[in-house]
Write an enzyme that holds these catalytic residues in place. Structure first.
Site, PDB file in Angstrom:
ATOM      1  CB  CYS A  84      -1.014  -0.033   1.127  1.00 13.83           C
ATOM      2  SG  CYS A  84      -2.415   1.047   0.765  1.00 13.83           S
ATOM      3  CG  HIS A 169      -3.264  -2.921   4.202  1.00 13.11           C
ATOM      4  ND1 HIS A 169      -2.357  -2.316   5.033  1.00 13.11           N
ATOM      5  CD2 HIS A 169      -3.851  -1.930   3.512  1.00 13.11           C
ATOM      6  CE1 HIS A 169      -2.416  -1.014   4.868  1.00 13.11           C
ATOM      7  NE2 HIS A 169      -3.316  -0.748   3.953  1.00 13.11           N
ATOM      8  CD  GLU A 171      -0.357  -5.114   6.337  1.00 14.31           C
ATOM      9  OE1 GLU A 171      -0.300  -5.530   5.166  1.00 14.31           O
ATOM     10  OE2 GLU A 171      -0.734  -3.964   6.619  1.00 14.31           O
TER      11      GLU A 171
END
Ligand code: GLN
Length: 200
Positions: A84, A169, A171
């Protein structure tokens, strides 16, 4: 990573969602270190630039004198993953590590945040669930940049050598395959360090 020492992965920790990356990397057996000043880059086998706010992050990078050390880190062939705002940081108008231009907040005001299944080239096991939060897309790129994923025909994942960038994202959520792909690049860079990196 049986039989080998765990790689040491730095996570740029000036601002943004660095902790979730650390947790995911640790869950995959890597060691992590938070990067805030140039000295923190020493001895790292790879680096993650997290999501957040690219304007704030860029100011922090300038303030700490990190821009040139980060460029050198990538130029030395050490793998980097940007997600991002991290993708934005890697583009021509920021660190210039990747030959591409990111369009910030590209998906528009109505759909600032959304989830989508993204097929990533080189990622086995089907599409990955991407969480997009005021995400960029890749508006332009040079020949060395390979687009490895798209949403609605817009490039949102790319690779240039050992540098990976995704607009979502990776993660957040449970799917750790993108971080596995990244750690695979790290392992290969460590294994081939002499040949590919001129010795380290
Ligand atoms: N919109 C942010 C920026 O321009 C990026 C958002 C994110 O990292 N989730 O920096």
């Amino acid at each position: 990573m049986a039989g080998s020492t765990a790689p040491l992965i730095g996570v740029l920790a000036l601002q943004g969602g660095f902790e979730a990356h650390e947790q995911m990397l640790q869950g995959l057996g890597a060691q992590t270190a938070e990067v805030r000043v140039p000295r923190d880059l020493e001895g790292l086998d790879g680096l993650v630039i997290p999501g957040g706010e690219s304007t704030t992050m860029a100011l922090g990078v300038e303030r700490e004198g990190l821009a040139e050390p980060l460029r050198r880190f990538a130029a030395a062939g050490r793998p980097v993953l940007g997600s991002c705002a991290g993708l934005i940081m890697l583009d021509r108008e920021h660190l210039g590590v990747m030959d591409m231009r990111a369009e910030r907040n590209a998906f528009g005001r109505q759909i600032r945040s959304f989830e989508a299944d993204v097929q990533i080239a080189g990622l086995a096991g089907g599409p990955i669930r991407g969480i997009f939060i005021r995400a960029p897309w890749i508006a332009e790129h040079g020949e060395e940049v390979e687009i490895i994923g798209a949403v609605d025909g817009r490039p949102i994942a790319a690779r240039q050598g050992r540098v990976l960038a995704v607009a979502f994202h990776a993660e957040l959520g449970r799917d750790d395959r993108l971080h596995r792909l990244f750690l695979g690049l790290v392992e290969r860079s460590l294994a081939g360090a002499d040949a590919a990196d001129g010795g380290r």
